[in-house]
Design a protein around this motif. Sequence first.
Motif, PDB file in Angstrom:
ATOM      1  N   THR A  49       0.781  -1.305   0.148  1.00  0.00           N
ATOM      2  CA  THR A  49      -0.035   0.010  -0.121  1.00  0.00           C
ATOM      3  C   THR A  49       0.830   1.280   0.010  1.00  0.00           C
ATOM      4  OG1 THR A  49      -0.218  -0.181   2.428  1.00  0.00           O
ATOM      5  CG2 THR A  49      -2.159  -0.819   0.982  1.00  0.00           C
ATOM      6  N   LEU A  50       2.219   1.261   0.560  1.00  0.00           N
ATOM      7  CA  LEU A  50       3.073   2.422   0.611  1.00  0.00           C
ATOM      8  C   LEU A  50       3.337   2.884  -0.819  1.00  0.00           C
ATOM      9  CD1 LEU A  50       5.115   1.830   3.492  1.00  0.00           C
ATOM     10  CD2 LEU A  50       3.684   3.651   3.267  1.00  0.00           C
ATOM     11  N   ASP A  51       3.553   1.474  -1.659  1.00  0.00           N
ATOM     12  CA  ASP A  51       3.990   1.874  -3.012  1.00  0.00           C
ATOM     13  C   ASP A  51       2.651   2.566  -3.909  1.00  0.00           C
ATOM     14  OD1 ASP A  51       6.481   1.458  -3.398  1.00  0.00           O
ATOM     15  OD2 ASP A  51       6.032  -0.661  -3.923  1.00  0.00           O
ATOM     16  N   LEU A  52       1.588   2.097  -3.540  1.00  0.00           N
ATOM     17  CA  LEU A  52       0.264   2.415  -3.996  1.00  0.00           C
ATOM     18  C   LEU A  52      -0.014   3.811  -3.832  1.00  0.00           C
ATOM     19  CD1 LEU A  52      -1.790  -0.943  -4.069  1.00  0.00           C
ATOM     20  CD2 LEU A  52      -0.635   0.007  -5.868  1.00  0.00           C
ATOM     21  N   ALA A  53       0.161   4.301  -2.473  1.00  0.00           N
ATOM     22  CA  ALA A  53      -0.167   5.510  -2.230  1.00  0.00           C
ATOM     23  C   ALA A  53       0.811   6.466  -2.587  1.00  0.00           C
ATOM     24  CB  ALA A  53       0.132   5.569  -0.519  1.00  0.00           C
ATOM     25  N   GLU A  54       1.884   6.081  -3.006  1.00  0.00           N
ATOM     26  CA  GLU A  54       3.017   6.932  -3.565  1.00  0.00           C
ATOM     27  C   GLU A  54       2.415   7.146  -4.981  1.00  0.00           C
ATOM     28  OE1 GLU A  54       6.782   5.311  -3.965  1.00  0.00           O
ATOM     29  OE2 GLU A  54       7.807   7.052  -4.187  1.00  0.00           O
ATOM     30  N   VAL A  55       2.201   6.176  -5.624  1.00  0.00           N
ATOM     31  CA  VAL A  55       1.595   6.250  -7.296  1.00  0.00           C
ATOM     32  C   VAL A  55       0.672   7.051  -7.289  1.00  0.00           C
ATOM     33  CG1 VAL A  55       0.784   5.050  -9.048  1.00  0.00           C
ATOM     34  CG2 VAL A  55       2.688   4.172  -7.830  1.00  0.00           C
ATOM     35  N   THR A  56      -0.545   7.147  -6.395  1.00  0.00           N
ATOM     36  CA  THR A  56      -1.554   7.806  -6.354  1.00  0.00           C
ATOM     37  C   THR A  56      -1.409   9.543  -6.219  1.00  0.00           C
ATOM     38  OG1 THR A  56      -2.868   5.950  -5.329  1.00  0.00           O
ATOM     39  CG2 THR A  56      -3.920   7.913  -5.198  1.00  0.00           C
ATOM     40  N   ILE A  57      -0.398   9.627  -5.453  1.00  0.00           N
ATOM     41  CA  ILE A  57      -0.042  11.047  -5.128  1.00  0.00           C
ATOM     42  C   ILE A  57       0.882  11.427  -6.239  1.00  0.00           C
ATOM     43  CG2 ILE A  57       1.210  12.735  -3.399  1.00  0.00           C
ATOM     44  CD1 ILE A  57       0.747  10.719  -1.427  1.00  0.00           C
ATOM     45  N   ALA A  58       1.505  10.823  -6.759  1.00  0.00           N
ATOM     46  CA  ALA A  58       2.427  11.176  -7.783  1.00  0.00           C
ATOM     47  C   ALA A  58       1.725  11.610  -8.921  1.00  0.00           C
ATOM     48  CB  ALA A  58       3.680  10.150  -8.246  1.00  0.00           C
TER      49      ALA A  58
END
Lengths: 566, 521
Positions: A500-509
Amino acid sequence: METLTHDVVIVGAGIAGLRAAIAAAEASRRIDVAVISKLYPVRSHSVCAQGGTAAVLRDEDSYDLHAWDTVKGSDFLADQDIVEFFVKQTPKSIITLEHWGCPWSRTDDGKINQRPFGGHSFPRACFAADMTGFHEMHTLYGKATAYNNITFYDEWFVTSLILEDNVAIGLTALELKAGEMYAFRAKSIIMATGGYARIYEFTTFSHTSTGDGMAIAYQAGVPLKDMEFVQFHPTGLIPSGILITGGARGEGGHLINAKGERFMKDYAPEKMELAPRDIISRAETTEIQEGRGIEGPYGSYIALDLRHLGDEKINERLPLIRDVAIKLGGVDPVKELVPIRPAAHYSMGGVHANIKTETPVQGLYAAGECSCLNVHGANRLGTNSTSDCLVFGAVAGEEAAKHAFSSSLRKLPQERILAEEGRVFDGILGREGDERVPAIRDAMRCIMSENAWIFRKGDELNKAVKEIRTLKERFKNIRVEDKSRSFNTGLVAALQLDFTLDLAEVTIAGALARTESRGAHSRLDHPKRDDENWLKHTLAYYTREGPRLEYTPVAITRWSPATRVY
Amino acid sequence: MNSQTETTVEFRTHRFDPQQKKPYVSVYTVPVRKGMTILDALVYVKDNLDETLSFRHSCRMGQCGSCGVMVNGTPMLACYTQVLHLESDVLVVEPLSNMPIIKDLIVDVQPFFETYNKIKSFLVKAGDESKTPNEFVQMPADLKKYWDLTLCTKCSICYSICPAAIDEVFPGPSTLAANYRFISDSRDEGSDERVKAMTGNIWPCTSCNSCTLSCPKEVDSSSSIVDERSLIIETGSIPKSVMDVLTSAFKYHNPIAMRPNKRMEWAKDLGVRTFPTVAQADILYFVCCLTAYDLRNQEIARSMASLFNRLGADFATLGKEEWCCGDHILRLGEKGLFETLAEHNISMFEKSDVERIVTLSPHCYNTFRNDKPYSDVGPQVQHYTQFVAEAIEQSKLKLHNAVRKRVTYHDPCFLGKRNEIYDAPRQILESINGLELVEMKRARENSFCCGGGAGRIWTEDATPEKRSCVNRVREALELEVEVMATACPFCVTTLEDATKVLDVEDRIIVMDILELLEESM
């Protein structure tokens, strides 16, 4: 490590995964199908889908109308060729489930009943009271478990995907009961693990909706598409966020502010409560921010008024939400207002895939919420997601079976398997750090809720992406308290947090880069839709430094982008 | 999220270490706010107090069926139960029963899911209709016939507490309900094969009703099983032991093949009056076939008669015109025979013109109260424990002798679960001087069936380990009681049998409450 072999391996056993399994198994008895899920299939989040499944079943409705509603709802970001294909497949999906025994609600003359739904200009939501996803799941499960050529790996947690020369050749999975790692070899792999709304705190989603398949594909090098588009559902029950179906408004429910007004008249005068979700969630947020929310122990909220529907209609059409509201919200919708506010609900984005559910990696497919084909564009219409799962689940199963016939198994690179075992057991489980998984998880949810919610701003997103990266650093120093192998829920939580940390990062980016407002993505600093620069899909590729963004055009066939008014 | 702590609750959580194969208990103090569910509390513990606590959870809205646990002895979905609603400062949380524990609150549900392999969980069509592109026609009224049965989430709670599911021959309540869901679906054409598939394995159900009562979705599995049995009986292909019971009830009006003219032998020398010899009496004493004919249970019938006499009650029985009440027959699925028996008994009730019936057996009591045609007509019905408790309360009955025994009480399902009579038997026991009443772990609403209901007392064929009465007596033995008391001739019979099977007759004796009463008078 033991290696298991199947022709087609499906990861995830919700509506898309089970539908894919049946399609693959039906393609040929010689196809050996496996379904791997971290849950027993009927525990999947699909059982929480409530309101309905969109399909064109009646002469008064038309494919063109369903397609147009979907494209307009998507704020013109949907690929129109895929939407046109999609709507034509929906009737078959419904009839297939009917033939397998789905207990659809009926009209007085015994036909499958359909209710109105937000953003649809015809009542085309087929429903089974307000437990549509639940009944679809149990129908599919009943059918899928009868095939001799489907093997279920229940409570097996997939940790990584193995690619070679841009071909998907296998994966690794943790059998939870004993805590042993296994490798799977397959000719075709389908990712169908659902969404990741658990990156937020206030969400309609199950605890287990952590986007595993998306993250696994992303970490293996497969691009994720349009991840900045997160749908916020207008009616999350307070205090938990549990879904109160849009069908409640479809049946005639009203949204009321503190002044007792049906405020949607100011935002979507024609459609009112049946406007698309992005518009209603923004309207609710504006009402609350401008002081017209109702004050409660959990902050300001909006009221859903169903009282005028009467107990008979509520009991027949909305029995689950009545029960849930009473048991978990402390209010009886027959007599009282239901306190709600927008809740994180659905990911329009997902693993980049085409009309055949093929990803850029040969032999790798994606279906359901885990995928982004793209049917829903910047905002999905209610009841189109279960349709999507059924239609493209079946496509994925068929395509994966076809691919399995024309390809051969490869040997899995031993060093890759050992490395994964090392990452999970020595790295994550064995690490003696001083960071705790729940603390990082809560911090992530807080960052996402404060900065990547319904209204977004460039500076906040900028700050948020840095904060998420800090959390990723902290994650490297975690400690899982439970050091045992058998059913280690702490280890699973850590693996999910990594995802989820990766997915959160992609969402924000993606959200930071997209300097426009479209569908569910609203930038206060860029309040207008910008077709000139942003009529395109975002592709996010994994790199060690964070996602690398690329863009790809939107397929426009018949409908030029127009102003979106409801 | 804002939250206001209302109170703190102690969670005594039963755990299991799979490596050491060792059970242990962890105690957590959880701050509880309004609206907090048991699941929220477990998540709180895991996040804040003890990350190693292991449990399953997912949807947290009662739909996925992941989080079944036992709380203070009652099985429930953790996510669908609010902590404050349990009104207790201490909550004992345990894993579900009847399935092997993997770790802490996580049990192995695989055997449960495998029971579904015994049925077909999809529509069966005789022809090629499933290949048409059209929907079937199903009227709303036809949907209604099976809708409630579709709500099962497969949470396994019913399976975890089912006395019949100890024996894996039995598919389990929810699986049988799922089978009946398809049988009742007007679109389905597979009824014959669905019925046939259950012919050999549906009989262990005792109709204890635990499944129906504990279902978070109120699925009435217990009634579905009876309805399926009716269909099986129509086909005529039933086990001999069941056939014998039905034939006997048809021929002799009792399920145990005894001659009707011997029905009053228990009362020899007691001067018990019978209708229609007496034209009038206040109370109709309905004896029950098992108490009338079975040597062991005849003692209970006699105890009741002398109690009536001691109280000066004006009572009479139906003599040999008392026919089997039909409770077991009905629950075996023979609805026609049940009606014949009921009609006869009702006509006798009407002739006797009594105001009150007192039954010895909870089964007679239950069927008179709840099953048509009995429930539509007739006099007030009391189980003898109600009658006696009333007499004690009104000081009509003096219990002079002390009975210095450590006693536990087994709730008969047809008295407790089906009729919520939990207090009257306990009031009687507590009014006996010197008697020490201790409760088993599973008591009252959570009582565990003796295995005698729905004709099972006569059709039982399981090995000792798989018999619920054996499990039940073991539970009583843990309390080191001298007496296992109950208030049902069927429970007396099965439990006493279990003491023989376990060879513990010197450690524990099974007694009806009436027999303890007799000692105290």
